[in-house]
Scaffold this motif. Structure first.
Motif, PDB file in Angstrom:
ATOM      1  N   TYR A  23       1.190  -0.624   0.173  1.00 45.09           N
ATOM      2  CA  TYR A  23       0.457   0.260   0.017  1.00 45.09           C
ATOM      3  C   TYR A  23       0.770   1.301  -0.504  1.00 45.09           C
ATOM      4  O   TYR A  23       2.052   1.704   1.083  1.00 45.09           O
ATOM      5  CB  TYR A  23      -0.723  -0.051   1.267  1.00 45.09           C
ATOM      6  N   GLY A  24       0.289   1.689  -0.840  1.00 47.84           N
ATOM      7  CA  GLY A  24       1.803   3.259  -0.716  1.00 47.84           C
ATOM      8  C   GLY A  24       3.094   2.432  -2.151  1.00 47.84           C
ATOM      9  O   GLY A  24       3.187   1.920  -2.739  1.00 47.84           O
ATOM     10  N   ALA A  25       4.913   3.143  -1.368  1.00 48.38           N
ATOM     11  CA  ALA A  25       5.743   2.272  -2.044  1.00 48.38           C
ATOM     12  C   ALA A  25       6.182   1.579  -1.974  1.00 48.38           C
ATOM     13  O   ALA A  25       4.871   0.313  -0.979  1.00 48.38           O
ATOM     14  CB  ALA A  25       6.409   4.101  -1.389  1.00 48.38           C
ATOM     15  N   THR A  26       6.419   0.600  -3.032  1.00 49.97           N
ATOM     16  CA  THR A  26       7.026  -0.484  -2.530  1.00 49.97           C
ATOM     17  C   THR A  26       8.628  -0.598  -2.020  1.00 49.97           C
ATOM     18  O   THR A  26       9.503   0.440  -2.295  1.00 49.97           O
ATOM     19  CB  THR A  26       7.293  -1.391  -3.752  1.00 49.97           C
ATOM     20  N   GLY A  27       9.197  -1.113  -1.224  1.00 53.34           N
ATOM     21  CA  GLY A  27      10.622  -1.519  -0.430  1.00 53.34           C
ATOM     22  C   GLY A  27      10.854  -1.856   1.153  1.00 53.34           C
ATOM     23  O   GLY A  27       9.727  -2.321   1.732  1.00 53.34           O
ATOM     24  N   SER A  28      11.919  -1.032   1.839  1.00 51.51           N
ATOM     25  CA  SER A  28      11.218  -1.714   2.896  1.00 51.51           C
ATOM     26  C   SER A  28      11.505  -0.408   3.885  1.00 51.51           C
ATOM     27  O   SER A  28      11.952   0.519   3.194  1.00 51.51           O
ATOM     28  CB  SER A  28      12.853  -2.356   3.176  1.00 51.51           C
ATOM     29  N   THR A  29      11.388  -0.586   5.075  1.00 47.26           N
ATOM     30  CA  THR A  29      11.162   0.669   6.024  1.00 47.26           C
ATOM     31  C   THR A  29      10.868   0.138   7.501  1.00 47.26           C
ATOM     32  O   THR A  29      10.415  -1.397   7.430  1.00 47.26           O
ATOM     33  CB  THR A  29       9.851   1.893   6.101  1.00 47.26           C
ATOM     34  N   PHE A  30      11.994   1.101   8.073  1.00 40.69           N
ATOM     35  CA  PHE A  30      11.849   0.696   9.602  1.00 40.69           C
ATOM     36  C   PHE A  30      11.092   1.454  10.903  1.00 40.69           C
ATOM     37  O   PHE A  30      11.505   2.450  10.681  1.00 40.69           O
ATOM     38  CB  PHE A  30      12.716   0.095   9.964  1.00 40.69           C
ATOM     39  N   GLY A  31      11.072   1.132  11.658  1.00 37.04           N
ATOM     40  CA  GLY A  31      11.127   1.882  12.484  1.00 37.04           C
ATOM     41  C   GLY A  31       9.979   1.694  13.860  1.00 37.04           C
ATOM     42  O   GLY A  31       9.846   0.315  13.865  1.00 37.04           O
TER      43      GLY A  31
ATOM     44  N   TRP B 270       5.491  12.124   8.021  1.00 38.28           N
ATOM     45  CA  TRP B 270       6.504  12.206   7.993  1.00 38.28           C
ATOM     46  C   TRP B 270       6.625  10.790   8.962  1.00 38.28           C
ATOM     47  O   TRP B 270       7.610  10.294   9.710  1.00 38.28           O
ATOM     48  CB  TRP B 270       6.612  13.046  10.092  1.00 38.28           C
ATOM     49  N   VAL B 271       5.476   9.465   9.093  1.00 40.87           N
ATOM     50  CA  VAL B 271       5.861   8.402   9.998  1.00 40.87           C
ATOM     51  C   VAL B 271       6.428   7.844   8.770  1.00 40.87           C
ATOM     52  O   VAL B 271       6.907   8.030   7.158  1.00 40.87           O
ATOM     53  CB  VAL B 271       3.979   7.247   9.472  1.00 40.87           C
ATOM     54  N   SER B 272       7.073   6.464   9.043  1.00 42.74           N
ATOM     55  CA  SER B 272       8.343   5.647   8.335  1.00 42.74           C
ATOM     56  C   SER B 272       7.727   4.473   7.738  1.00 42.74           C
ATOM     57  O   SER B 272       8.101   3.787   6.457  1.00 42.74           O
ATOM     58  CB  SER B 272       9.184   5.158   9.280  1.00 42.74           C
TER      59      SER B 272
ATOM     60  N   ASP C 100      -3.424   6.015  -0.716  1.00 40.34           N
ATOM     61  CA  ASP C 100      -2.719   5.706  -2.114  1.00 40.34           C
ATOM     62  C   ASP C 100      -1.407   6.319  -3.405  1.00 40.34           C
ATOM     63  O   ASP C 100      -0.560   5.627  -3.098  1.00 40.34           O
ATOM     64  CB  ASP C 100      -3.055   3.756  -2.918  1.00 40.34           C
ATOM     65  N   GLU C 101      -1.842   6.987  -3.490  1.00 41.78           N
ATOM     66  CA  GLU C 101      -1.529   7.442  -4.457  1.00 41.78           C
ATOM     67  C   GLU C 101      -0.577   8.445  -4.040  1.00 41.78           C
ATOM     68  O   GLU C 101       0.702   8.921  -3.942  1.00 41.78           O
ATOM     69  CB  GLU C 101      -2.196   8.203  -5.445  1.00 41.78           C
ATOM     70  N   GLU C 102      -0.565   9.620  -2.444  1.00 41.84           N
ATOM     71  CA  GLU C 102       0.103  10.509  -1.552  1.00 41.84           C
ATOM     72  C   GLU C 102       1.328   9.460  -1.027  1.00 41.84           C
ATOM     73  O   GLU C 102       2.640  10.147  -1.219  1.00 41.84           O
ATOM     74  CB  GLU C 102      -1.193  10.879  -0.695  1.00 41.84           C
ATOM     75  N   LEU C 103       1.129   8.332  -0.749  1.00 41.30           N
ATOM     76  CA  LEU C 103       1.875   8.038  -0.117  1.00 41.30           C
ATOM     77  C   LEU C 103       2.869   7.120  -0.777  1.00 41.30           C
ATOM     78  O   LEU C 103       3.927   7.270  -0.535  1.00 41.30           O
ATOM     79  CB  LEU C 103       1.452   6.379   0.399  1.00 41.30           C
ATOM     80  N   ALA C 104       2.022   6.738  -2.022  1.00 43.94           N
ATOM     81  CA  ALA C 104       3.210   6.460  -3.176  1.00 43.94           C
ATOM     82  C   ALA C 104       4.250   7.380  -3.757  1.00 43.94           C
ATOM     83  O   ALA C 104       5.429   7.283  -3.840  1.00 43.94           O
ATOM     84  CB  ALA C 104       2.741   5.614  -4.957  1.00 43.94           C
ATOM     85  N   ALA C 105       3.436   9.048  -4.146  1.00 43.22           N
ATOM     86  CA  ALA C 105       4.673   9.815  -3.906  1.00 43.22           C
ATOM     87  C   ALA C 105       5.588  10.525  -3.028  1.00 43.22           C
ATOM     88  O   ALA C 105       6.903  10.643  -3.645  1.00 43.22           O
ATOM     89  CB  ALA C 105       3.058  10.927  -4.732  1.00 43.22           C
ATOM     90  N   GLN C 106       4.766  10.467  -2.281  1.00 43.97           N
ATOM     91  CA  GLN C 106       6.343  10.864  -0.750  1.00 43.97           C
ATOM     92  C   GLN C 106       6.933   9.244  -0.716  1.00 43.97           C
ATOM     93  O   GLN C 106       7.775   9.410   0.454  1.00 43.97           O
ATOM     94  CB  GLN C 106       5.562  10.982  -0.017  1.00 43.97           C
ATOM     95  N   GLY C 107       7.269   8.180  -1.103  1.00 47.72           N
ATOM     96  CA  GLY C 107       8.025   6.982  -0.946  1.00 47.72           C
ATOM     97  C   GLY C 107       8.269   6.599   0.707  1.00 47.72           C
ATOM     98  O   GLY C 107       8.938   6.354   0.647  1.00 47.72           O
TER      99      GLY C 107
END
Length: 465
Positions: A45-53, A101-103, A124-131
């Protein structure tokens, strides 16, 4: 969705199936991995990849756009307990800062379509646009229950290419869960994190009086130290005729005094510390700056992180809550009036100060720092869910703070009176401090003068001095 409670070398995701939400016929798999080895499989949902927090949950039913853009959520993955998220889309009026700002972001059932006249694009589009990497389709109720029982913990979201690796034979294969858990465990912890410098403004800016006060002489000037300030906060002060000068976190006392400009002698002025992310125990610069403010007896108001900084400046400790307070429906009692207000919260740390004395009355204590040089302090607000300190009031200094967000972005308006209380402190300091309401109810009596031993609290509490 699959859930495991122990690390495993099995793939973290199952076979792709037809998507149940969104316009696409298929979906990109994603998995949320907790540091205890638990995995929750879902859809990207949003961008794909990896994130931590740090994985935390928010109980707000509305206001997801304000939540996402609150700098206090820096380096946190937010789980929404509301099952349906995104139906009003994203507009350009509601953000509380210039970015998300959320990771990471975790939702159960994202909206299939946007339905709001102010919407400019989907969530969904906004999350993807901001990575911003997110995951949907999880059992967020089970996830929240785990966080309530075990406490918040580090986590990671993996989707797309981040879920795969090249094997010894050159073939692409799914990464084992043990590898994903190892990455999560290697990520930074929130305890000890000094994050306010990462979210603060680089340059000072001014918010002039607005509304009926626009173009008029300000009723007061406030220097707001940006520790992660939300845009609505200085606007709430400006609506009350205050000129707000927002300065960076790194500001010194000389910077703060210079920001007041050429004010005439005796002109109302004050200092404000904002909300922000990180561990207050690591905020040595902010604590030192506030002590300089208190030593000069400049009226002070702090919210959220600012409340924790006031607690530390007075000599109290802070501690990490098990799972924190996050949402817009937290009940708090204002002990100066006895009233209960529904409030917006976003904090994982709290001040360790005496709440009640042996008789159950509000405890009056002498601030521990500097052999009591800051005088008496009382816990002015208490969280009714767990009796956590939600506000501090100095009885011998013009200073107070609350742990929550009174600007109502997002959230109820019950606590808006705190801005009026601050303006009253700036313009009529002789009425400080407010008197505590007697235990069991009843009207509060007029307060004594700030800096004296006058009738500043009910008689039942004076015996604690």
């Amino acid at each position: 969705m699959t859930t495991t409670t122990e690390p495993t070398t099995e793939p973290a995701t199952g076979p792709a199936t037809e998507a149940t939400t969104g316009p696409a016929a298929g979906f990109t798999p994603a998995v949320l991995v907790l540091e205890d080895g638990s995995t929750f499989a879902g859809r990207a949902y949003g961008a794909t990849g990896s994130t931590f927090g740090e994985l935390v949950f928010s109980t707000g039913m509305t206001g997801y756009q304000e939540t996402l853009t609150d700098p206090s959520y820096h380096r946190q993955i937010v789980v929404m307990t509301a099952p349906h998220v995104g139906n009003t889309g994203v507009n350009d009026e509601d953000p509380e800062s210039g970015r998300i700002w959320v990771s990471g972001y975790v939702v159960r059932d994202p909206a299939r379509r946007v339905s709001n006249w102010r919407a400019r694009r989907s969530l969904d589009e906004e999350l993807a646009a901001q990575g911003v990497v997110g995951v949907s389709g999880l059992d967020t109720r089970a996830l929240t229950r785990r966080l309530r029982e075990e406490g918040v913990m580090r986590a990671g979201i993996f989707s797309g290419d981040a879920l795969f690796e090249q094997g010894p034979s050159g073939a692409v294969r799914e990464r084992p869960v043990t590898d994903l858990v190892a990455q999560v465990v290697a990520s930074p912890q929130m305890a000890g994190a000094n994050l306010a410098p990462e979210v603060s403004t680089e340059q000072a800016y001014v918010v002039e009086p607005s509304g009926e006060f626009a173009g008029r002489v300000p009723v007061a000037t406030v220097v707001a130290v940006d520790l992660g300030i939300k845009s609505m906060t200085p606007r709430r002060l400006a609506e009350r005729g205050v000129r707000v000068v927002v300065v960076p976190q790194r500001s010194s006392i000389e910077d703060v005094l210079a920001a007041f400009g050429e004010l005439p002698e005796g002109a109302p002025r004050g200092v404000f510390f904002s909300n922000g992310p990180g561990d207050p125990d690591a905020a040595e610069h902010e604590v030192g700056l506030l002590r300089e403010v208190l030593d000069r007896r400049i009226p002070f108001f702090g919210i959220c992180f600012g409340n924790q900084i006031l607690g530390r400046a007075l000599g109290f400790g802070t501690f990490k809550l098990g799972y924190g307070h996050r949402g817009i429906n937290q009940p708090v009692q204002d002990r100066t009036t006895g009233k209960v207000e529904v409030t917006a919260h976003n904090h994982g740390f709290a001040v360790d100060a005496p709440v009640v004395d042996g008789s159950g009355a509000p405890a009056v204590s002498v601030a521990p720092h500097g052999e009591g040089r800051y005088g008496r302090v009382v816990v002015s607000h208490v969280g009714l869910n767990d009796q956590v300190v939600e506000g501090l009031m100095c009885l011998d200094l013009p200073a107070f703070s609350v742990q929550y967000h009174p600007e109502a972005a997002a959230g109820p308006h019950d606590a808006a009176y705190l801005f009026d209380r601050f303006v009253g402190l700036l313009t009529d300091p002789g009425d400080w401090p407010p008197r505590l309401a007697p235990p069991g109810g009843g009207a509060a009596q007029p307060a004594g003068s700030c800096g004296t031993a006058a009738d500043s609290v009910v008689d039942e509490t004076e015996e604690n001095l």
